[in-house]
Enzyme design. Structure first.
Site, PDB file in Angstrom:
ATOM      1  N   THR A 231       8.714  83.496 -41.482  1.00 19.77           N
ATOM      2  CA  THR A 231       9.092  82.086 -41.432  1.00 19.77           C
ATOM      3  C   THR A 231       8.035  81.257 -42.150  1.00 19.77           C
ATOM      4  O   THR A 231       6.862  81.618 -42.165  1.00 19.77           O
ATOM      5  CB  THR A 231       9.262  81.617 -39.973  1.00 19.77           C
TER       6      THR A 231
ATOM      7  N   HIS B 109       2.501  91.695 -27.264  1.00 25.04           N
ATOM      8  CA  HIS B 109       1.335  92.422 -26.766  1.00 25.04           C
ATOM      9  C   HIS B 109       1.716  93.578 -25.847  1.00 25.04           C
ATOM     10  O   HIS B 109       0.861  94.366 -25.434  1.00 25.04           O
ATOM     11  CB  HIS B 109       0.402  91.456 -26.031  1.00 25.04           C
TER      12      HIS B 109
END
Length: 442
Positions: free
Chosen positions: A358, A415
């Protein structure tokens, strides 16, 4: 013999659509394959062509109503349209057999993103052909200022030529107005106030402060997917500063010849996509997805390239981007961007992304912290490229200050399966690939 206009099936997993705009009114003549109305589904917004030539005799489903696929939404008849019916409220759809669960579509990225691969001289989403857009660029014409005389307001080649001729004849009077300090005409002020760097109006003209306006179908979908992504992934971000001077000089040197030779504009986006592909091949976990307690390592890099539209945000996917050369990347990115802006994407075009990019830097952002595009595990955010003073060390170890073109790249990662050290190592490869660019750009 009247022809029924129906809500089309825009993919196996799509069972309904919302009519967002009728491009014709009852009594209007229509040509077969001419854009007739616009729809919004849970995957794409699209223009739907007329199934026959004739006169739009009746609109059965009004704008803003959602109906199941294959529902009759209008009727096209023959003749001059003497018998027409005004827009009627949508009838409640008859109860249907339970539909199978909808396949999860690729959600939009969280940040406003540049139209795929575009820089600050992008065209607007005005209806026009590639030839017309190329002609407009050659004459430095903003298509948003050109009145289209073609079907459904489409801008034609002659419209651009007439605009250029008129602009030339009025140049002297405009110069006089500026020199004398005369105020701009109302139309000029409106254009200046309501358009951004791409020349596209980004402020709803009819919205008044204090109004309560319902969200569009696309905005509802984006909102839900952003919430779902935040709840699903353990978001962490890291940011790297990258010296783009070599690529900026290379692009400035080659972009004119590149367009003449290939027919495609040379933008910065394929450089970032190629650098990401190189890093993804070295760290395939970043190109993976979670399936329960298992990790799916994808065979190819399907690059989702976020595209900002005036009416929302969408992420078309460049399939098997790892198998394309530089020119193939540029052409694919340009094609996806143009079809997204002209509402020509199909559901398959927004499915299957394995990694997303993006570009909030298109609008001046230094960097962004994008939300992961599910079911991806990472997203790359590109900031604006700006000139900055920087300490440069030569081969002998001597330091000096130089003006360099700098970009800040942000990696948002999940994560749950990507550790910080690995994310940083991934970004080091991206940084090195960009700063030491040596690939032929075709």
């Amino acid at each position: 013999m009247p022809t029924d206009v129906v809500m089309p099936q825009m993919g196996e997993s799509i069972f309904e659509g919302t009519i967002t705009k009728w491009l014709k009114k009852p009594g209007d003549k229509v040509q077969r394959d001419e854009p007739l109305f616009e729809i919004s589904t849970d995957k794409v917004d699209a223009e739907i062509p007329a199934p026959a030539t004739g006169v739009l005799q009746e609109i059965k489903v009004a704008e803003g109503n959602t109906v199941q696929v294959n529902t009759i939404v209008g009727v096209i008849g023959e003749g001059n349209g003497a018998t027409v019916t005004a827009q009627a409220p949508a009838k409640a759809a008859a109860p249907a057999a339970p539909a199978p669960p909808k396949k999860e579509a690729a959600p939009a990225a969280a940040l406003p993103a540049a139209a795929a691969g575009e820089d600050d001289d992008d065209e607007s989403d005005v209806r026009s052909s590639p030839l017309v857009r190329k002609l407009a660029r050659e004459h430095s014409v903003d298509l948003a200022q050109v009145k289209g005389t073609g079907a459904a307001g489409r801008v034609t080649k002659q419209d651009v030529l007439d605009f250029v001729e008129h602009r030339g004849s009025s140049a002297s009077s405009e110069t006089a107005r500026v020199e004398t300090g005369a105020p701009a005409r109302p139309a000029e002020r409106s254009s200046a106030e309501n358009t951004g760097s791409t020349g596209v109006s980004r402020t709803p003209a009819a919205v008044i402060p204090g109004d309560l306006v319902p969200m569009s179908q696309m905005r509802k979908i984006i909102a839900q997917r952003m919430i779902d992504s935040r709840r699903t992934s353990a978001h962490v971000h890291c940011m790297f500063e990258v010296d783009m001077t070599r690529i900026v000089h290379l692009r400035n040197k080659l972009k004119s010849g590149f367009e003449q030779r290939t027919g495609s504009r040379l933008t910065f986006m394929p450089f970032f996509v190629r650098a990401a592909i190189i890093a993804l091949q070295q760290y395939p976990i970043v190109n993976a997805s979670l399936e329960g307690d298992n990790v799916r390592y994808h065979k190819h890099v399907n690059a989702g390239i976020a595209v900002a539209l005036d009416w929302g945000l969408i992420v078309p996917v460049l399939k098997s981007a790892d198998e394309l050369n530089f020119l193939g990347l540029q052409r694919g990115i340009t094609d996806l961007g143009e079809r997204a802006r002209s509402k020509k994407l199909m559901p398959a075009d927004v499915e299957g992304a394995t990694f997303t990019i993006t570009n909030p830097g298109q609008f001046g952002a230094v960097f962004g912290l994008p939300i992961i595009n599910q079911p991806n595990v990472a997203i790359l955010g590109i900031g604006g490229i700006t000139k900055q003073p920087m300490v440069v060390t030569d081969k002998e170890g001597n330091d000096s200050i130089a003006i360099r073109s700098i970009v800040h790249l942000t990696l948002g990662y999940d994560h749950r399966i990507i550790d910080g050290a690995l994310a940083d190592q991934f970004m080091v490869v991206v940084k090195k690939s960009l700063e030491n660019w040596s690939e032929d750009v075709g």
